[in-house]
Design a protein around this motif. Structure first.
Motif, mmCIF file in Angstrom:
data_model
loop_
_atom_site.group_PDB
_atom_site.id
_atom_site.type_symbol
_atom_site.label_atom_id
_atom_site.label_comp_id
_atom_site.label_asym_id
_atom_site.label_seq_id
_atom_site.Cartn_x
_atom_site.Cartn_y
_atom_site.Cartn_z
ATOM 1 N N ILE A 547 0.752 -1.237 0.068
ATOM 2 C CA ILE A 547 0.233 -0.106 -0.104
ATOM 3 C C ILE A 547 0.892 1.139 -0.029
ATOM 4 O O ILE A 547 0.516 2.398 -0.562
ATOM 5 N N PHE A 548 1.880 1.311 0.728
ATOM 6 C CA PHE A 548 2.822 2.507 0.696
ATOM 7 C C PHE A 548 3.327 2.727 -0.885
ATOM 8 O O PHE A 548 3.346 3.993 -0.955
ATOM 9 N N ASN A 549 3.700 1.612 -1.341
ATOM 10 C CA ASN A 549 4.323 1.987 -2.996
ATOM 11 C C ASN A 549 3.081 2.326 -3.736
ATOM 12 O O ASN A 549 3.156 3.498 -4.727
ATOM 13 N N LYS A 550 1.817 1.845 -3.603
ATOM 14 C CA LYS A 550 0.832 2.367 -4.447
ATOM 15 C C LYS A 550 0.577 3.841 -3.968
ATOM 16 O O LYS A 550 0.188 4.586 -5.002
ATOM 17 N N LEU A 551 0.332 4.327 -2.806
ATOM 18 C CA LEU A 551 0.065 5.493 -2.402
ATOM 19 C C LEU A 551 0.909 6.468 -2.986
ATOM 20 O O LEU A 551 0.754 7.617 -3.479
ATOM 21 N N ARG A 552 2.146 6.051 -2.797
ATOM 22 C CA ARG A 552 3.430 6.725 -3.281
ATOM 23 C C ARG A 552 3.177 7.126 -4.941
ATOM 24 O O ARG A 552 3.270 8.230 -5.493
ATOM 25 N N GLN A 553 2.925 6.118 -5.535
ATOM 26 C CA GLN A 553 2.733 6.092 -7.149
ATOM 27 C C GLN A 553 1.411 6.864 -7.362
ATOM 28 O O GLN A 553 1.470 7.821 -8.469
ATOM 29 N N TYR A 554 0.159 6.705 -6.793
ATOM 30 C CA TYR A 554 -0.682 7.294 -6.927
ATOM 31 C C TYR A 554 -0.688 9.023 -6.641
ATOM 32 O O TYR A 554 -1.156 9.848 -7.474
ATOM 33 N N SER A 555 0.072 9.406 -5.594
ATOM 34 C CA SER A 555 0.266 10.536 -5.396
ATOM 35 C C SER A 555 1.024 11.350 -6.363
ATOM 36 O O SER A 555 0.708 12.489 -6.864
ATOM 37 N N SER A 556 2.097 10.693 -6.910
ATOM 38 C CA SER A 556 2.829 11.170 -7.842
ATOM 39 C C SER A 556 2.322 11.477 -9.147
ATOM 40 O O SER A 556 2.588 12.542 -9.770
ATOM 41 N N ILE A 557 1.125 10.441 -9.714
ATOM 42 C CA ILE A 557 0.448 10.778 -10.789
ATOM 43 C C ILE A 557 -0.572 11.975 -10.654
ATOM 44 O O ILE A 557 -0.380 12.892 -11.289
ATOM 45 N N CYS A 558 -1.290 11.890 -9.383
ATOM 46 C CA CYS A 558 -2.217 13.128 -9.293
ATOM 47 C C CYS A 558 -1.702 14.348 -9.125
ATOM 48 O O CYS A 558 -2.186 15.357 -9.664
ATOM 49 N N GLU A 559 -0.622 14.553 -8.539
ATOM 50 C CA GLU A 559 0.150 15.719 -8.306
ATOM 51 C C GLU A 559 0.956 16.304 -9.337
ATOM 52 O O GLU A 559 0.889 17.525 -9.764
ATOM 53 N N GLY A 560 1.133 15.290 -10.194
ATOM 54 C CA GLY A 560 2.043 15.809 -11.606
ATOM 55 C C GLY A 560 0.889 16.225 -12.691
ATOM 56 O O GLY A 560 1.315 16.740 -13.667
ATOM 57 N N ILE A 561 -0.209 16.095 -12.658
ATOM 58 C CA ILE A 561 -1.146 16.250 -13.666
ATOM 59 C C ILE A 561 -1.454 17.729 -13.784
ATOM 60 O O ILE A 561 -1.911 18.212 -12.662
ATOM 61 N N PRO A 562 -1.104 18.689 -14.771
ATOM 62 C CA PRO A 562 -1.255 19.881 -14.781
ATOM 63 C C PRO A 562 -2.698 20.302 -14.927
ATOM 64 O O PRO A 562 -3.732 19.604 -15.227
ATOM 65 N N ALA A 563 -3.133 21.558 -14.595
ATOM 66 C CA ALA A 563 -4.459 22.130 -14.409
ATOM 67 C C ALA A 563 -4.943 22.176 -16.164
ATOM 68 O O ALA A 563 -4.179 22.361 -17.091
ATOM 69 N N SER A 564 -6.209 21.822 -16.122
ATOM 70 C CA SER A 564 -7.020 21.668 -17.645
ATOM 71 C C SER A 564 -7.620 22.990 -17.955
ATOM 72 O O SER A 564 -7.761 23.258 -19.273
ATOM 73 N N PHE A 565 -7.870 23.764 -17.125
ATOM 74 C CA PHE A 565 -8.829 24.916 -17.641
ATOM 75 C C PHE A 565 -8.006 26.201 -17.435
ATOM 76 O O PHE A 565 -7.006 26.566 -16.837
ATOM 77 N N LYS A 566 -8.456 27.158 -18.119
ATOM 78 C CA LYS A 566 -7.940 28.425 -18.371
ATOM 79 C C LYS A 566 -8.039 29.195 -17.130
ATOM 80 O O LYS A 566 -9.244 29.023 -16.336
ATOM 81 N N LEU A 567 -6.983 30.207 -16.727
ATOM 82 C CA LEU A 567 -7.097 30.671 -15.421
ATOM 83 C C LEU A 567 -8.051 31.963 -15.447
ATOM 84 O O LEU A 567 -8.257 32.459 -16.466
#
Length: 567
Positions: A547-567
């Protein structure tokens, strides 16, 4: 002095009646607010059913009524009928302006009479009283399993006897009051066959007149044969279809809200739910799969055939109604006599569906976390398009789906903008997801959609969009979310802002969630991989999930996705 005393007693009586009316109105509104989950559900119910009631004050003069509610129009129709006039001629106000007729909101029941106990009949009668109180006009068609085969003469007395017993059971529970004057009438020869053998209604007025008098018609599954001048037994499912189609011919007087099959075997069985009932069925998407599931679901052939017949009957009727009305407002319900006898707005699926237009539980909840039910709520529903990378082995991109005409670019992005209330940066977004999409789901005419992408080998729910006009509509999000989970059953993650009010809904459908104090996101995950043993140590065996490796992987994915909408 006696005249004054008489007027005084009449005045006091009118005050008491006015108080009863005020209390009933308040109690009805309070019960609706208590039974509905959201303000939108309460508003939708009141918008549909408010003109089924007349809570106006008692009138002490001869001023004509406005004729804008069912009760006011009912009085006019009945007076016309008693005067041997056509009761359903057009209605005009005092200024000779044509008024719109208030249609009765029908719930047509086909009750399979099979070992229903006296106690259950008592509960069923209470359910009918509650439905009438909520603005529903019930119609009952009886179904005798024992009458499928056999000569009519031998079965005639048995059917009449059963019909009388049913009326007696119901009448014991029905007590009149100022708002709930509910009577019953048995109709033995509503249907006829002509010289060509075509089945028709003898007269729709045989149904409408009792309904406008506050009487519930109980229809025997009999047909008068004009050629032989005799009564014959007919298939109740065929009669139900004919009754519904005939009712549609009087659209200004009748609106079919619910088609209810009271079936001892319950709703359509689900393999996923250990052969308890499917919670919600979107026929336009699921009908063929359900037929196949019934054949492979290890169900006794006799029971399978009955479920197939019930599914086919509801499917046929809902599609016929939708073709005529051009909408999907009518709901099919299959449940048991025992369930119908439950006297609770929150637990009786028929009453709850009248109030909310949805099942008592969400169909997208994991079956392991949801109660098993004996009721299926059925809609004609919406067509669903699913585009998956497996269908494009030589290259699956969003641009290709657009270029091939499978996705309408403008409608697709307008749906996302409308759902989120913000403008998507289309160019940047396309560049990010074009080559990583895993699945795209389109519901109806871009009423909803979902985009799943591959992020480091993990399925990521990138966008889950519902058109604003449809947000809050029953089961729409459930349909899409179930498809997402079916497309990616092994592992799925998604993120949502911490202050998103939808997070409670997400939490009920995930296997776990977490968030970092410094992050604006809450992360959710689910999938069959979490059926394995969870190892909370740094090292895990192959058959375990670290679970630690999975949560680390999931966090890296979600935090690394940039915003999709215009500011």
């Amino acid at each position: 002095m006696s005249k004054f005393a008489t007027l005084n007693r009449q005045f006091i009586s009118n005050l008491k009646t006015h108080q009863v009316i005020t209390d009933a109105k308040r109690n009805l509104i309070l019960s609706i607010l208590k039974s509905t989950t959201t303000k939108r559900e309460a508003r939708n119910y009141l918008n549909k059913y408010q003109n089924q009631f007349d809570f106006s004050d008692i009138r002490f003069d001869n001023v004509s009524k406005e004729l804008t509610t069912r009760e006011e129009q009912r009085e006019l129709f009945i007076n016309r009928f008693l005067s041997r006039q056509n009761p359903f001629l057009n209605i005009y106000d005092e200024e000779e302006t044509k008024l719109e007729k208030v249609p009765l909101r029908l719930a047509i029941f086909k009750i399979k009479h099979s070992n229903i106990s006296a106690k259950e009949w008592g509960g069923i009668a209470e359910t009918f009283k509650r439905l009438v109180h909520l603005g529903i006009s019930p119609v009952i068609l009886l179904d005798y399993e024992f009458a499928v085969d056999g000569e009519f003469k031998r079965l005639e007395s048995l059917m009449i006897d059963h019909g009388s017993k049913i009326v007696n059971h119901l009448e014991k529970q029905l007590q009149d009051d100022i708002f709930n004057e509910l009577g019953l009438t048995v109709i033995n020869s509503l249907f006829i066959t002509d010289d060509k053998g075509d089945l028709t209604l003898n007269s729709l007025e045989d149904i409408i007149i009792p309904l406008y008098q506050g009487i519930v018609p109980i229809i025997q599954p009999l047909v008068y044969n004009k050629t032989t001048c005799s009564l014959d037994i007919s298939l109740p499912d065929l009669l139900l279809q004919n009754l519904c189609m005939s009712a549609l011919e009087a659209k200004d007087l009748l609106s079919i809200e619910k088609i209810v099959l009271i079936e001892p075997r319950g709703g359509i069985p689900s393999i996923e739910r250990d052969q308890t009932s499917h919670v919600f069925i979107n026929l336009s998407q699921e009908y063929a799969d359900l037929v196949l599931e019934l054949y492979i679901g290890y169900i006794h052939p006799k029971n399978r055939d009955i479920h197939l017949k019930n599914l086919h009957t509801v499917n046929t009727i809902l599609h016929q109604i939708s073709t005529v009305t051009k909408n999907d407002d009518t709901t099919g319900i299959i449940t048991t006599p025992k369930i119908m006898s439950i006297n609770s707005d929150q637990l009786n699926p028929i009453i709850y569906n009248v109030l909310t237009d949805r099942p008592i539980i969400s169909s997208s909840l994991p079956s392991s976390n949801a109660p098993h039910l004996s009721t299926s709520i059925i809609k004609k529903g919406m067509e669903v398009q699913i585009f998956d990378s497996q269908d494009y082995p030589d290259g699956f991109t969003l641009e290709r789906l657009i270029d091939d005409g499978h996705i309408h670019r403008r409608k697709f992005f307008d749906l996302i903008n409308d759902s989120f209330g913000r403008e998507l940066d289309e160019k940047t977004y396309m560049e990010r997801i074009n080559n990583t999409i895993a699945t795209v789901v389109i519901l109806g005419d871009y009423d909803g959609s979902a985009i799943i992408t591959w992020e480091n080998g993990v399925a990521y729910l990138d966008k889950f969009a519902i058109a604003r006009k449809n947000q809050g509509l029953p089961s729409l999000a459930d349909i899409i979310f179930k498809i997402i989970l079916q497309a990616h059953p092994n592992e799925l993650i998604w993120r949502s802002r911490k202050n998103n009010p939808v997070n409670k809904w997400y939490f009920e459908r995930c296997r776990g969630s977490f968030s970092s104090p410094e992050s604006p996101w809450k992360l959710f995950y689910t999938g069959e991989i979490f059926d394995k043993k969870i190892n909370r140590k740094q090292k895990a065996r192959k058959e375990e999930v670290n679970i630690f490796n999975k949560l680390r992987q999931y966090s890296s994915i979600c935090e690394g996705i940039p915003a999709s909408f215009k500011l």
